[in-house]
Design an enzyme around this catalytic site. Structure first.
Site, mmCIF file in Angstrom:
data_model
loop_
_atom_site.group_PDB
_atom_site.id
_atom_site.type_symbol
_atom_site.label_atom_id
_atom_site.label_comp_id
_atom_site.label_asym_id
_atom_site.label_seq_id
_atom_site.Cartn_x
_atom_site.Cartn_y
_atom_site.Cartn_z
ATOM 1 N N PHE A 178 -8.460 -22.707 31.698
ATOM 2 C CA PHE A 178 -7.520 -21.837 30.980
ATOM 3 C C PHE A 178 -6.107 -22.209 31.424
ATOM 4 C CE2 PHE A 178 -7.881 -17.567 28.730
ATOM 5 C CZ PHE A 178 -8.977 -17.917 27.975
ATOM 6 N N GLN A 189 4.092 -10.199 27.103
ATOM 7 C CA GLN A 189 3.586 -11.538 26.793
ATOM 8 C C GLN A 189 3.319 -11.736 25.299
ATOM 9 O OE1 GLN A 189 -0.513 -12.900 28.224
ATOM 10 N NE2 GLN A 189 0.901 -14.211 29.354
ATOM 11 N N HIS A 224 1.208 -14.029 23.126
ATOM 12 C CA HIS A 224 0.133 -15.015 23.189
ATOM 13 C C HIS A 224 0.455 -16.064 22.132
ATOM 14 C CE1 HIS A 224 -3.817 -16.818 23.119
ATOM 15 N NE2 HIS A 224 -4.198 -16.048 24.113
ATOM 16 N N LEU A 282 -6.020 -11.929 17.644
ATOM 17 C CA LEU A 282 -6.018 -13.002 18.648
ATOM 18 C C LEU A 282 -6.953 -14.152 18.318
ATOM 19 C CD1 LEU A 282 -4.674 -13.468 21.469
ATOM 20 C CD2 LEU A 282 -6.930 -13.038 22.397
ATOM 21 N N GLU A 341 -7.557 -18.050 23.954
ATOM 22 C CA GLU A 341 -7.138 -19.265 24.654
ATOM 23 C C GLU A 341 -8.343 -20.148 24.984
ATOM 24 O OE1 GLU A 341 -4.186 -18.439 27.599
ATOM 25 O OE2 GLU A 341 -4.673 -20.216 28.756
ATOM 26 N N ARG A 368 1.229 -19.564 28.874
ATOM 27 C CA ARG A 368 1.392 -18.991 27.535
ATOM 28 C C ARG A 368 2.843 -18.946 27.081
ATOM 29 N NH1 ARG A 368 -3.166 -14.175 27.959
ATOM 30 N NH2 ARG A 368 -4.911 -15.619 27.719
ATOM 31 N N HIS A 385 0.861 -9.528 23.020
ATOM 32 C CA HIS A 385 -0.487 -9.524 23.581
ATOM 33 C C HIS A 385 -0.665 -8.651 24.819
ATOM 34 C CE1 HIS A 385 -4.472 -11.060 24.234
ATOM 35 N NE2 HIS A 385 -4.170 -11.576 25.406
ATOM 36 N N ARG A 437 1.636 -13.362 32.730
ATOM 37 C CA ARG A 437 0.244 -13.310 33.205
ATOM 38 C C ARG A 437 -0.514 -14.565 32.788
ATOM 39 N NH1 ARG A 437 -4.873 -11.800 30.913
ATOM 40 N NH2 ARG A 437 -3.896 -11.324 28.916
HETATM 41 C C1 LIG Z 1 -8.014 -9.732 21.776
HETATM 42 C C2 LIG Z 1 -7.790 -9.725 23.260
HETATM 43 C C3 LIG Z 1 -8.470 -10.627 24.065
HETATM 44 C C4 LIG Z 1 -8.268 -10.625 25.442
HETATM 45 N N1 LIG Z 1 -8.956 -11.521 26.222
HETATM 46 C C5 LIG Z 1 -8.804 -11.495 27.561
HETATM 47 C C6 LIG Z 1 -9.546 -12.378 28.401
HETATM 48 O O1 LIG Z 1 -10.363 -13.160 27.935
HETATM 49 N N2 LIG Z 1 -9.352 -12.318 29.733
HETATM 50 C C7 LIG Z 1 -8.468 -11.447 30.300
HETATM 51 O O2 LIG Z 1 -8.331 -11.443 31.517
HETATM 52 N N3 LIG Z 1 -7.763 -10.583 29.532
HETATM 53 C C8 LIG Z 1 -7.914 -10.579 28.181
HETATM 54 N N4 LIG Z 1 -7.205 -9.700 27.401
HETATM 55 C C9 LIG Z 1 -6.409 -8.655 28.060
HETATM 56 C C10 LIG Z 1 -7.350 -7.560 28.557
HETATM 57 O O3 LIG Z 1 -8.397 -7.358 27.634
HETATM 58 C C11 LIG Z 1 -6.644 -6.220 28.750
HETATM 59 O O4 LIG Z 1 -5.475 -6.413 29.469
HETATM 60 C C12 LIG Z 1 -7.540 -5.271 29.510
HETATM 61 O O5 LIG Z 1 -8.777 -5.137 28.857
HETATM 62 C C13 LIG Z 1 -6.927 -3.894 29.714
HETATM 63 O O6 LIG Z 1 -7.888 -3.086 30.341
HETATM 64 P P1 LIG Z 1 -7.538 -1.624 30.852
HETATM 65 O O7 LIG Z 1 -8.754 -1.132 31.535
HETATM 66 O O8 LIG Z 1 -6.270 -1.661 31.582
HETATM 67 O O9 LIG Z 1 -7.293 -0.820 29.516
HETATM 68 P P2 LIG Z 1 -8.216 -0.634 28.181
HETATM 69 O O10 LIG Z 1 -9.446 -1.432 28.190
HETATM 70 O O11 LIG Z 1 -7.318 -0.813 27.052
HETATM 71 O O12 LIG Z 1 -8.584 0.852 28.246
HETATM 72 C C14 LIG Z 1 -7.625 1.858 28.003
HETATM 73 C C15 LIG Z 1 -8.353 3.162 27.934
HETATM 74 O O13 LIG Z 1 -7.398 4.213 27.982
HETATM 75 C C16 LIG Z 1 -7.712 5.172 27.000
HETATM 76 N N5 LIG Z 1 -6.495 5.901 26.668
HETATM 77 C C17 LIG Z 1 -5.295 5.408 26.289
HETATM 78 N N6 LIG Z 1 -4.417 6.404 26.118
HETATM 79 C C18 LIG Z 1 -5.079 7.543 26.382
HETATM 80 C C19 LIG Z 1 -4.719 8.916 26.368
HETATM 81 N N7 LIG Z 1 -3.487 9.322 26.053
HETATM 82 N N8 LIG Z 1 -5.654 9.834 26.671
HETATM 83 C C20 LIG Z 1 -6.910 9.453 26.992
HETATM 84 N N9 LIG Z 1 -7.315 8.172 27.035
HETATM 85 C C21 LIG Z 1 -6.395 7.234 26.731
HETATM 86 C C22 LIG Z 1 -8.301 4.368 25.881
HETATM 87 O O14 LIG Z 1 -9.052 5.179 25.012
HETATM 88 C C23 LIG Z 1 -9.152 3.375 26.665
HETATM 89 O O15 LIG Z 1 -10.369 3.973 27.000
HETATM 90 C C24 LIG Z 1 -7.369 -9.704 26.017
HETATM 91 C C25 LIG Z 1 -6.692 -8.799 25.198
HETATM 92 C C26 LIG Z 1 -6.885 -8.805 23.837
HETATM 93 C C27 LIG Z 1 -6.124 -7.857 22.983
#
Ligand SMILES: Cc1cc2nc3c(=O)[nH]c(=O)nc-3n(C[C@H](O)[C@H](O)[C@H](O)COP(=O)(O)OP(=O)(O)OC[C@H]3O[C@@H](n4cnc5c(N)ncnc54)[C@H](O)[C@@H]3O)c2cc1C
Length: 593
Positions: free
Chosen positions: A122, A235, A237, A251, A254, A285, A350, A385
């Site tokens: 990556f 970021q 992407h 998306l 990558e 990126r 992203h 990142r």
């Molecule tokens: C398409 C895509 C592909 C990606 N691929 C990769 C990858 O391959 N590798 C990598 O390292 N990263 C990747 N990323 C980035 C990574 O997926 C995210 O940064 C990461 O999943 C964020 O996780 P989190 O637990 O912080 O939040 P999330 O998984 O977004 O969870 C947020 C949670 O908070 C809850 N929430 C939000 N606001 C409230 C509220 N007001 N009240 C109650 N609940 C709330 C939501 O319902 C959800 O449950 C990718 C991102 C995208 C968009």
């Protein structure tokens, strides 16, 4: 105007059920705490489920020379040394154990021929480091964590949106929320809270992010007194879909380039060979996104304003095996068979490198009892990142925040919640349904997205940023006059009205910080300040709530200890030399509102 509400009580309340929230909840449970997890969507539907390419961890299964020190170096270099070095160190050291643990809990990763977890290349990673499950890694991660959480006994409140943190003399005491389906209100009492709500990508028009990414947790904590850091670093992407218009921004992982995909311009030139002859398409990126932007500006873009991403040379079998989601995504959404045609792509918003300022070891914010992890927290990634470093971030710092939030319980009693806080939030929340305003929340959201796209996009300058700030401030005023027809029962317009307030607060913090960072660094590309400024390279920008106004101040980037700084001794990009006296802060200080 007051309405009735139900009350629930937990030791630890986790807001967010993505990778960070679920990992935190498992750890808090393991420490003996009663844990409630609240999420806006259904369990298993958090944004993490969308993650595709993989989890970065120096397991050395494929490239045996890999180790935590190289991962640490790559992360710091990628972040242009604005990262919190201790977070980068913990992340690099602990990721392999967190991945192994996930495997023990049932995650089925792709395998090497000898049966180890397979790792792929990556951008910005020296070695093949991303543990993956085809291009559906997030799904496997969420499935595993969620199964374990349910089995271990977390209480989950699904389709429930938290709109305010409740405090007692400055420390957290609970949270106010509503059920999205019925509109009924609920108060959670808790001794400690972990914010794991992810990012803010929905504030832009072209985005890879899901509807949940409206910056809620960052704004909730900021309003309760926590500090935001590095907000200017968002970021882009390099590879989002561009055509047809309805799918713009989705998306293109990558992993496509990790598996050997090429980028070409309209003339068929593989421009990354010139931009970064060593890393080529796997440059970081920020570099690849800018290269695509420049090709388009120079008139060498594709029909719909992007570049081509080509995997045909890999052969249909490999494409379908290693990139099954991409194959299906293009076939279904764009009627493009990527085994026969090149993909058309362009940069898409992203990831938020900025977020809540936290303690490296525990995830503690500056508000007692309030912790943060995952994309909602800042520090690990600095100015940019590296791909794959988010999923490992969720596991490493989710676990740490869960542990620390449970340990905090032993020190305190449950706080007392002042009813006035509840009444104030009720009033704000219900205003769009009962007030006499005329503004439409969807139109305001669209205006915000356009303003951020135009003014705080990939390429920024003072003029565009200031125009953007004016629009954000105007929208903040108009958002007080939103009117939504209907009742509290499943009413998406009403949900958008509250989300919009979160988005506007965070958008303001982003734009103000972006104006003040008068240099180009990582993801923050200023056309009017194209070079890095060494003085600014030693400062994190902090946004804080000063009586309802977003103010900025600076903090020196924590200095790396000599034994870690030595890891960069032979490097072409060493960390900033230690340099008292501290550099002058940028002007003005604080920013006027
Ligand atoms: C398409 C895509 C592909 C990606 N691929 C990769 C990858 O391959 N590798 C990598 O390292 N990263 C990747 N990323 C980035 C990574 O997926 C995210 O940064 C990461 O999943 C964020 O996780 P989190 O637990 O912080 O939040 P999330 O998984 O977004 O969870 C947020 C949670 O908070 C809850 N929430 C939000 N606001 C409230 C509220 N007001 N009240 C109650 N609940 C709330 C939501 O319902 C959800 O449950 C990718 C991102 C995208 C968009």
């Amino acid at each position: 105007m007051t309405a009735s509400y139900e009350t629930r009580e937990h030791d630890v309340l986790i807001i967010g059920a993505g990778g960070a929230g679920l990992r935190a909840s498992l750890e808090a449970l393991a420490q003996g705490a009663s844990v409630g997890v609240v999420c806006k969507s259904l369990l298993g539907k958090a944004h993490t489920v969308m993650a595709e390419g993989g989890i970065a961890a120096a397991m050395a299964n494929v490239d045996t020379a890999d180790n935590w020190k190289t991962h640490f170096r790559d992360t710091m270099r990628g972040g242009k040394f604005l990262n919190n070095w201790r977070m980068a160190q913990l992340h690099a050291q602990e990721s392999p154990d967190r991945v192994r643990e996930l495997e023990q809990w049932g995650a089925l990763f792709d395998r090497t021929e000898t049966g180890d977890i397979l790792q792929r290349a990556f951008g910005g990673h020296t070695f093949k480091r991303l543990c993956h499950v085809g291009d559906r890694t997030g799904l496997e991660m969420i499935r595993t964590l969620q199964d374990r959480g349910v089995q271990q006994g977390i209480d989950v409140y699904m389709e429930c949106t938290v709109t305010r943190l409740l405090t007692d003399n400055g420390r957290v005491a609970g949270a106010f929320a509503y059920w999205r389906e019925t509109g009924r209100l609920i108060v959670f009492k808790a001794k400690s809270i972990v914010i794991a709500t992810g990012g803010i990508g929905k504030a832009w028009r072209v985005t890879s992010n899901s509807w949940e990414y409206t910056g809620d947790g960052m704004a909730l904590a900021y309003e309760a007194g926590a500090e935001l850091m590095d907000m200017e670093f968002v970021q882009f992407h390099p590879t989002g879909m561009v055509w047809p218009p309805g799918v713009r921004g989705i998306l293109v992982t990558e992993a496509v380039r990790g598996e050997g995909g090429y980028l070409t311009n309209r003339e068929g030139t593989r421009f990354m060979l010139e931009v970064d002859p060593k890393k080529k398409e796997l440059s970081s990126r920020d570099v690849v996104a800018r290269a695509i932007y420049k090709e388009v500006q120079a008139g060498r873009g594709t029909e719909h304003g992007g570049a081509y991403l080509d995997v045909r040379h890999l052969g249909a079998d490999k494409i379908k095996k290693k990139l099954p989601s991409m194959y299906e995504q293009f076939l279904r959404l764009a009627d493009v068979d990527i085994t026969k045609e090149a993909m058309e792509i362009a940069p898409t918003i992203h990831y938020a490198m900025g977020g809540l300022r936290v303690d490296a070891e525990t995830g503690a914010t500056t508000v007692p009892g309030l912790y943060a992890a995952g994309e909602a927290a800042a520090g690990l990634h600095g100015a940019n990142r590296l791909g794959g470093n988010s999923l490992s971030d969720l596991l490493v710092f989710g676990r740490r925040a869960g542990e620390a939030s449970a340990a905090y319980l032993r020190e305190i009693e449950l706080g007392t919640i002042d009813e006035r806080q509840i009444a104030d939030e009720q009033q704000l929340l219900l205003l769009p349904l009962v007030g006499g305003g005329k503004e439409n929340p969807y139109l305001l959201q669209q205006e915000l997205q356009q303003a951020m796209q135009d003014g705080a996009g990939l390429a920024r300058e003072e003029k565009s940023l200031k125009a953007c700030l004016d629009r954000v401030l105007e929208l903040r005023q108009r958002s007080a006059r939103i009117h939504v027809p209907g009742t509290r029962k499943y009413n998406p317009g009403w949900h958008t009205a509250r989300d919009l307030r979160f988005m506007l607060t965070i958008a303001e913090a982003i734009v103000r910080a972006a104006i003040e960072r008068r240099e180009s660094r990582g993801a923050h590309w200023r056309l009017d300040y194209l070079e890095k400024d060494p003085a600014l390279g030693r400062l994190n920008f902090i946004a804080y709530n000063d009586g309802g106004r977003v103010k900025l101040k600076t903090r020196p980037v924590p200095e790396m200890p000599p034994e870690l700084a030595r890891l960069f001794a032979d490097s072409a990009s060493p960390p900033p030399a230690s340099q008292p006296p501290a550099p002058k802060p940028p002007t003005p200080q604080p920013v006027r509102t």
